[in-house]
Scaffold this motif. Structure first.
Motif, short mmCIF file in Angstrom:
data_model
loop_
_atom_site.label_atom_id
_atom_site.label_comp_id
_atom_site.label_asym_id
_atom_site.label_seq_id
_atom_site.Cartn_x
_atom_site.Cartn_y
_atom_site.Cartn_z
N GLU A 184 1.00 -1.12 0.01
CA GLU A 184 0.05 -0.09 -0.01
C GLU A 184 0.85 1.25 0.13
OE1 GLU A 184 -3.20 0.07 0.22
OE2 GLU A 184 -3.67 -2.00 -0.02
N TYR A 185 0.69 2.04 -0.76
CA TYR A 185 0.88 3.71 -1.14
C TYR A 185 0.82 4.31 -0.64
CZ TYR A 185 5.04 -0.59 -1.80
OH TYR A 185 5.79 -1.21 -2.32
N ALA A 186 0.87 5.91 -0.86
CA ALA A 186 0.13 6.80 -0.31
C ALA A 186 0.20 7.61 -2.09
CB ALA A 186 1.10 8.14 -0.25
N LYS A 187 -0.98 7.74 -2.05
CA LYS A 187 -1.86 8.74 -3.58
C LYS A 187 -1.05 9.89 -3.80
CE LYS A 187 -6.39 6.00 -2.61
NZ LYS A 187 -7.49 6.51 -2.81
N ALA A 188 -0.55 9.94 -5.29
CA ALA A 188 0.27 10.87 -5.69
C ALA A 188 0.08 11.07 -7.05
CB ALA A 188 1.67 11.22 -5.95
N THR A 189 -0.36 12.20 -7.48
CA THR A 189 -0.82 13.22 -8.46
C THR A 189 -0.06 13.88 -9.60
OG1 THR A 189 -2.70 13.65 -7.82
CG2 THR A 189 -2.77 14.49 -9.81
N LEU A 190 0.53 13.38 -10.43
CA LEU A 190 1.12 13.81 -11.17
C LEU A 190 1.28 15.20 -11.84
CD1 LEU A 190 3.35 10.99 -13.19
CD2 LEU A 190 3.69 12.11 -11.35
N SER A 191 2.11 16.01 -12.03
CA SER A 191 1.95 17.63 -12.55
C SER A 191 2.47 17.04 -13.55
CB SER A 191 1.72 18.48 -11.58
OG SER A 191 3.02 18.71 -11.14
N GLY A 192 2.68 18.72 -14.82
CA GLY A 192 3.32 19.00 -16.09
C GLY A 192 3.25 17.88 -16.76
N THR A 193 3.94 18.01 -17.98
CA THR A 193 3.43 17.42 -19.05
C THR A 193 4.13 15.26 -19.36
OG1 THR A 193 5.66 17.56 -20.33
CG2 THR A 193 3.82 19.32 -20.94
N VAL A 194 2.67 14.64 -18.21
CA VAL A 194 3.54 13.29 -17.68
C VAL A 194 2.94 12.35 -19.18
CG1 VAL A 194 2.58 13.70 -15.94
CG2 VAL A 194 1.26 13.48 -17.49
N ASN A 195 2.54 13.07 -19.94
CA ASN A 195 2.27 12.02 -21.29
C ASN A 195 3.54 11.94 -22.28
OD1 ASN A 195 0.61 10.33 -20.62
ND2 ASN A 195 -0.83 11.93 -21.83
#
Length: 97
Positions: free
Chosen positions: A28-39
């Motif tokens: 189980e890991y902390a939820k995270a949101t990537l920002s920027g041009t992740v694609n």
């Protein structure tokens, strides 16, 4: 069958291995949101961002290696248990399967 015997040739290679596959340990890991041009990886062909869950898992695992499993104690078909997961010991013959 407990043993698989084959002759070694002079200057030959050991190319048969006992294996039990890959054992996975869920976490189980902390939820995270990537920002920027992740694609961006779609255009560049490689990832430019490190997965936050991977970073957290490596941080937890550093210096805490799992127990070494010595397969020489097991015969073909025996079961090995790691992380609560059981797998059979099999013979692996690369390039000759």
């Amino acid at each position: 069958m407990k043993h698989f015997i084959y002759n070694l040739e002079a200057e030959g290679y050991i190319n048969r291995f006992l294996t039990a596959g890959t054992f996975c340990k869920p976490g189980e890991y902390a939820k995270a949101t990537l920002s920027g041009t992740v694609n961006e990886w779609l255009e560049k062909g490689f990832s430019v961002y490190e997965n936050p869950c991977r970073r957290e898992m490596i941080g937890q695992r550093t210096g805490v290696l799992p127990e070494y499993v010595d397969l020489s104690e097991y015969g073909l078909g025996a079961e090995v248990e790691v992380f609560g997961c059981r797998r059979q010991v099999e013979l692996y013959v690369p390039f000759g399967n």
